[in-house]
Write a protein that holds these residues in place. Structure first.
Motif, PDB file in Angstrom:
ATOM      1  N   SER A  91       0.841  -1.194   0.000  1.00  0.00           N
ATOM      2  CA  SER A  91       0.000   0.000   0.000  1.00  0.00           C
ATOM      3  C   SER A  91       0.875   1.242   0.000  1.00  0.00           C
ATOM      4  N   GLY A  92       0.355   2.336  -0.587  1.00  0.00           N
ATOM      5  CA  GLY A  92       1.065   3.603  -0.624  1.00  0.00           C
ATOM      6  C   GLY A  92       0.347   4.642   0.214  1.00  0.00           C
ATOM      7  N   THR A 105      -3.169   6.211  -0.564  1.00  0.00           N
ATOM      8  CA  THR A 105      -3.350   6.684  -1.933  1.00  0.00           C
ATOM      9  C   THR A 105      -3.256   5.571  -2.973  1.00  0.00           C
ATOM     10  N   HIS A 106      -2.609   4.447  -2.621  1.00  0.00           N
ATOM     11  CA  HIS A 106      -2.392   3.385  -3.597  1.00  0.00           C
ATOM     12  C   HIS A 106      -2.564   2.013  -2.943  1.00  0.00           C
ATOM     13  N   GLU A 107      -2.906   1.052  -3.774  1.00  0.00           N
ATOM     14  CA  GLU A 107      -2.878  -0.364  -3.420  1.00  0.00           C
ATOM     15  C   GLU A 107      -2.233  -1.120  -4.572  1.00  0.00           C
ATOM     16  N   TRP A 108      -1.616  -2.243  -4.236  1.00  0.00           N
ATOM     17  CA  TRP A 108      -1.068  -3.107  -5.270  1.00  0.00           C
ATOM     18  C   TRP A 108      -1.594  -4.514  -5.048  1.00  0.00           C
ATOM     19  N   THR A 146      -1.026  -1.546 -10.099  1.00  0.00           N
ATOM     20  CA  THR A 146      -1.340  -0.457  -9.180  1.00  0.00           C
ATOM     21  C   THR A 146      -2.825  -0.137  -9.209  1.00  0.00           C
ATOM     22  N   PHE A 156      -5.201   2.897  -8.108  1.00  0.00           N
ATOM     23  CA  PHE A 156      -5.185   4.293  -7.678  1.00  0.00           C
ATOM     24  C   PHE A 156      -6.464   4.581  -6.884  1.00  0.00           C
ATOM     25  N   SER A 160      -3.930  10.201  -7.677  1.00  0.00           N
ATOM     26  CA  SER A 160      -2.920   9.321  -7.079  1.00  0.00           C
ATOM     27  C   SER A 160      -1.687   9.125  -7.963  1.00  0.00           C
ATOM     28  N   LYS A 161      -1.793   9.445  -9.247  1.00  0.00           N
ATOM     29  CA  LYS A 161      -0.618   9.353 -10.121  1.00  0.00           C
ATOM     30  C   LYS A 161       0.141  10.670 -10.141  1.00  0.00           C
ATOM     31  N   TRP A 193       5.301   7.112 -14.836  1.00  0.00           N
ATOM     32  CA  TRP A 193       4.702   6.205 -13.860  1.00  0.00           C
ATOM     33  C   TRP A 193       5.072   4.748 -14.141  1.00  0.00           C
ATOM     34  N   GLU A 200       6.622   2.216 -11.457  1.00  0.00           N
ATOM     35  CA  GLU A 200       6.100   0.868 -11.188  1.00  0.00           C
ATOM     36  C   GLU A 200       7.184  -0.196 -11.338  1.00  0.00           C
TER      37      GLU A 200
END
Length: 284
Positions: free
Chosen positions: A47-48, A55-58, A65, A67, A72-73, A81, A85
């Motif tokens: 997670s970000g 702001t992010h999950e993977w 990613t 968003f 979020s980008k 980006w 990544e």
């Protein structure tokens, strides 16, 4: 009995101009938690976070990613980006893979958990600071300092073995260093710029009270709940307020009755004293 009412006098957001909203330490970091259940089953969550805002999950092992905000980008182009990544996958898959491949050599006992946090901190008007840290079983294990890994004293001889192996890959170290000291600060600034409409928005908090168990018999413990506010700093103050409406009703009813009773008692006493002399005269 008089009833006293306890209220929240103020639950306020701090004042401030929009241009000063980010004049404090801000950070962006990616957090990965890898759970090693056995030598063939590893589960990772990535997670970000911009400060305390996710702001992010993977998905999977820091794969595609997700968003969580339209911004979020940041202001990065698709090409920029894609490079970010690629570096994220390199870092956050390479480190768990090394622990998996050397589990027996480093005497890692299953199940165990690995936590990785990488990112940067930025104070406007000051320099940015990058960081990359590894924790093993919830304790500090390794940290990236400039272009070398340093073992934590808590990691013991195992952390020293791992740092020696990781420090052999000097190319990988230079890429990591550039990522946390250059790419991350630029992306952090880009996020703040792209998301300023949401990040600078002020949302008033909601406050309510509930009762809880009290350690003192005959006393009621009140719990104050505050939620839904943005940004983070708020002030909450308790105060003992004026009598409640029940108390005023009590005073309005009881006090006149007491006064009337006192007046009646005084008049009766006065009447008795005025009648006594007549009854004491001798009969003729």
């Amino acid at each position: 009995m008089l009833f006293l009412q306890l209220v929240l006098l103020a639950v306020l957001l701090p004042p401030g101009d929009n241009k000063d909203d980010f004049q404090e330490l801000v950070s962006f970091q990616i957090i990965q938690i890898s759970s090693f259940y056995n030598n063939s089953w590893v589960q990772s969550l990535c997670s970000g976070w911009l400060g305390e805002l996710q702001t992010h999950e993977w998905d999977g092992n820091c794969g595609n990613t997700i968003f969580l905000w339209p911004w979020s980008k940041g202001n990065f182009s698709n090409k920029e980006w894609m490079e970010v990544e690629r570096l994220i996958r390199m870092f956050f898959t390479g480190i768990p893979r090394a622990f998996h491949n050397h589990a027996s050599q480093w005497q890692l006992e299953y199940p165990f958990e690995l936590q990785i946090a990488g990112g940067c901190e930025l104070h406007f008007g000051g320099a940015s600071v990058g960081f990359l840290r590894i924790a093993y079983q919830g304790s500090d294990f390794l940290s990236l300092q400039d272009t070398s890994w340093l073992p934590s004293p808590k990691g013991g001889s195992r952390a020293q073995q791992v740092s020696k192996l990781f420090n052999l890959d000097t190319v990988f170290l230079r890429i990591k260093h550039r990522m946390v000291t250059d790419t991350c600060p630029r992306f952090l600034l880009s996020l703040l710029d792209a998301g300023k409409a949401d990040l600078q928005q002020q949302v008033q908090p909601e406050a309510w009270l509930s009762s809880g168990p009290s350690s003192v018999p005959g006393r009621l413990m009140l719990i104050c709940h505050v939620s839904g506010f943005h940004p983070k700093p708020i002030w909450v103050m308790w105060m003992k307020e004026r009598h409640s409406s029940m108390g005023w009703i009590f005073l309005a009813v009881i006090v006149p009755l007491v006064l009337l009773a006192g007046l009646a008692f005084w008049l009766r006493k006065l009447w008795i004293h005025s009648e006594l002399p007549r009854t004491l005269l001798p009969l003729e």
